[in-house]
Design a protein around this motif. Structure first.
Motif, PDB file in Angstrom:
ATOM      1  N   PHE A  11       0.838  -1.198   0.000  1.00 33.82           N
ATOM      2  CA  PHE A  11       0.000   0.000   0.000  1.00 33.82           C
ATOM      3  C   PHE A  11       0.871   1.244   0.000  1.00 33.82           C
ATOM      4  N   GLN A  12       0.385   2.255  -0.697  1.00 36.26           N
ATOM      5  CA  GLN A  12       1.055   3.550  -0.683  1.00 36.26           C
ATOM      6  C   GLN A  12       0.002   4.620  -0.445  1.00 36.26           C
ATOM      7  N   ARG A  13       0.327   5.563   0.398  1.00 37.56           N
ATOM      8  CA  ARG A  13      -0.591   6.680   0.624  1.00 37.56           C
ATOM      9  C   ARG A  13      -0.431   7.696  -0.485  1.00 37.56           C
ATOM     10  N   THR A  14      -1.546   8.176  -0.940  1.00 34.67           N
ATOM     11  CA  THR A  14      -1.521   9.221  -1.954  1.00 34.67           C
ATOM     12  C   THR A  14      -2.306  10.419  -1.434  1.00 34.67           C
ATOM     13  N   GLU A  15      -1.903  11.575  -1.804  1.00 37.97           N
ATOM     14  CA  GLU A  15      -2.578  12.809  -1.409  1.00 37.97           C
ATOM     15  C   GLU A  15      -3.524  13.229  -2.520  1.00 37.97           C
ATOM     16  N   SER A  16      -4.510  12.402  -2.809  1.00 37.99           N
ATOM     17  CA  SER A  16      -5.462  12.744  -3.851  1.00 37.99           C
ATOM     18  C   SER A  16      -6.638  13.498  -3.237  1.00 37.99           C
ATOM     19  N   LYS A  17      -7.236  14.352  -4.040  1.00 41.61           N
ATOM     20  CA  LYS A  17      -8.383  15.127  -3.575  1.00 41.61           C
ATOM     21  C   LYS A  17      -9.650  14.316  -3.815  1.00 41.61           C
ATOM     22  N   PRO A  18     -10.600  14.355  -2.882  1.00 40.82           N
ATOM     23  CA  PRO A  18     -11.853  13.630  -3.063  1.00 40.82           C
ATOM     24  C   PRO A  18     -12.728  14.288  -4.125  1.00 40.82           C
ATOM     25  N   LYS A  19     -13.649  13.518  -4.687  1.00 39.84           N
ATOM     26  CA  LYS A  19     -14.592  14.066  -5.656  1.00 39.84           C
ATOM     27  C   LYS A  19     -15.605  14.918  -4.905  1.00 39.84           C
ATOM     28  N   VAL A  20     -15.850  16.118  -5.406  1.00 37.51           N
ATOM     29  CA  VAL A  20     -16.791  17.029  -4.758  1.00 37.51           C
ATOM     30  C   VAL A  20     -17.724  17.632  -5.792  1.00 37.51           C
ATOM     31  N   ASN A  21     -18.836  18.144  -5.311  1.00 41.33           N
ATOM     32  CA  ASN A  21     -19.766  18.870  -6.158  1.00 41.33           C
ATOM     33  C   ASN A  21     -19.053  20.090  -6.719  1.00 41.33           C
ATOM     34  N   SER A  22     -19.333  20.431  -7.962  1.00 38.99           N
ATOM     35  CA  SER A  22     -18.650  21.557  -8.607  1.00 38.99           C
ATOM     36  C   SER A  22     -18.897  22.884  -7.881  1.00 38.99           C
ATOM     37  N   GLU A  23     -20.026  23.010  -7.183  1.00 42.22           N
ATOM     38  CA  GLU A  23     -20.305  24.234  -6.434  1.00 42.22           C
ATOM     39  C   GLU A  23     -19.387  24.380  -5.220  1.00 42.22           C
ATOM     40  N   LEU A  24     -18.847  23.281  -4.736  1.00 41.29           N
ATOM     41  CA  LEU A  24     -17.987  23.322  -3.555  1.00 41.29           C
ATOM     42  C   LEU A  24     -16.505  23.276  -3.909  1.00 41.29           C
ATOM     43  N   GLU A  25     -16.185  23.508  -5.154  1.00 40.47           N
ATOM     44  CA  GLU A  25     -14.781  23.519  -5.567  1.00 40.47           C
ATOM     45  C   GLU A  25     -14.039  24.608  -4.798  1.00 40.47           C
ATOM     46  N   GLY A  26     -12.942  24.255  -4.173  1.00 42.54           N
ATOM     47  CA  GLY A  26     -12.173  25.208  -3.389  1.00 42.54           C
ATOM     48  C   GLY A  26     -12.547  25.243  -1.919  1.00 42.54           C
ATOM     49  N   PHE A  27     -13.537  24.438  -1.525  1.00 42.86           N
ATOM     50  CA  PHE A  27     -13.940  24.393  -0.120  1.00 42.86           C
ATOM     51  C   PHE A  27     -12.857  23.692   0.691  1.00 42.86           C
ATOM     52  N   ASP A  28     -12.453  24.307   1.778  1.00 45.08           N
ATOM     53  CA  ASP A  28     -11.427  23.745   2.643  1.00 45.08           C
ATOM     54  C   ASP A  28     -11.829  23.995   4.086  1.00 45.08           C
ATOM     55  N   ILE A  29     -11.661  22.985   4.924  1.00 44.67           N
ATOM     56  CA  ILE A  29     -12.017  23.122   6.334  1.00 44.67           C
ATOM     57  C   ILE A  29     -10.894  22.516   7.172  1.00 44.67           C
TER      58      ILE A  29
END
Length: 66
Positions: A11-29
């Motif tokens: 196994f290797q960890r990857t820093e991939s971004k999850p799939k999100v709704n296009s309206e929430l693009e750029g949302f970070d918490i």
């Protein structure tokens, strides 16, 4: 003798971004060191998105009673 999951299964960890709704693009918490929630969107913006996209069963029942 215990080996790590990576060594055992490859196994290797990857820093991939999850799939999100296009309206929430750029949302970070994030949660800062004092435990406060920091977000790139305001609470009002998040509530507007949820009101448009999430079905609430409780609200439907209240509408039927009236």
């Amino acid at each position: 003798m215990t080996r790590s999951l990576k060594a055992r299964y490859g196994f290797q960890r990857t820093e991939s971004k999850p799939k999100v709704n296009s309206e929430l693009e750029g949302f970070d918490i994030k949660i800062n060191s004092s435990g406060e929630i920091e977000s790139s969107y305001t609470v009002d913006q998040l509530n507007e998105f949820l009101n448009r996209n999430v079905y609430d069963k409780k609200l439907k029942n209240e509408d039927e009673i009236e």
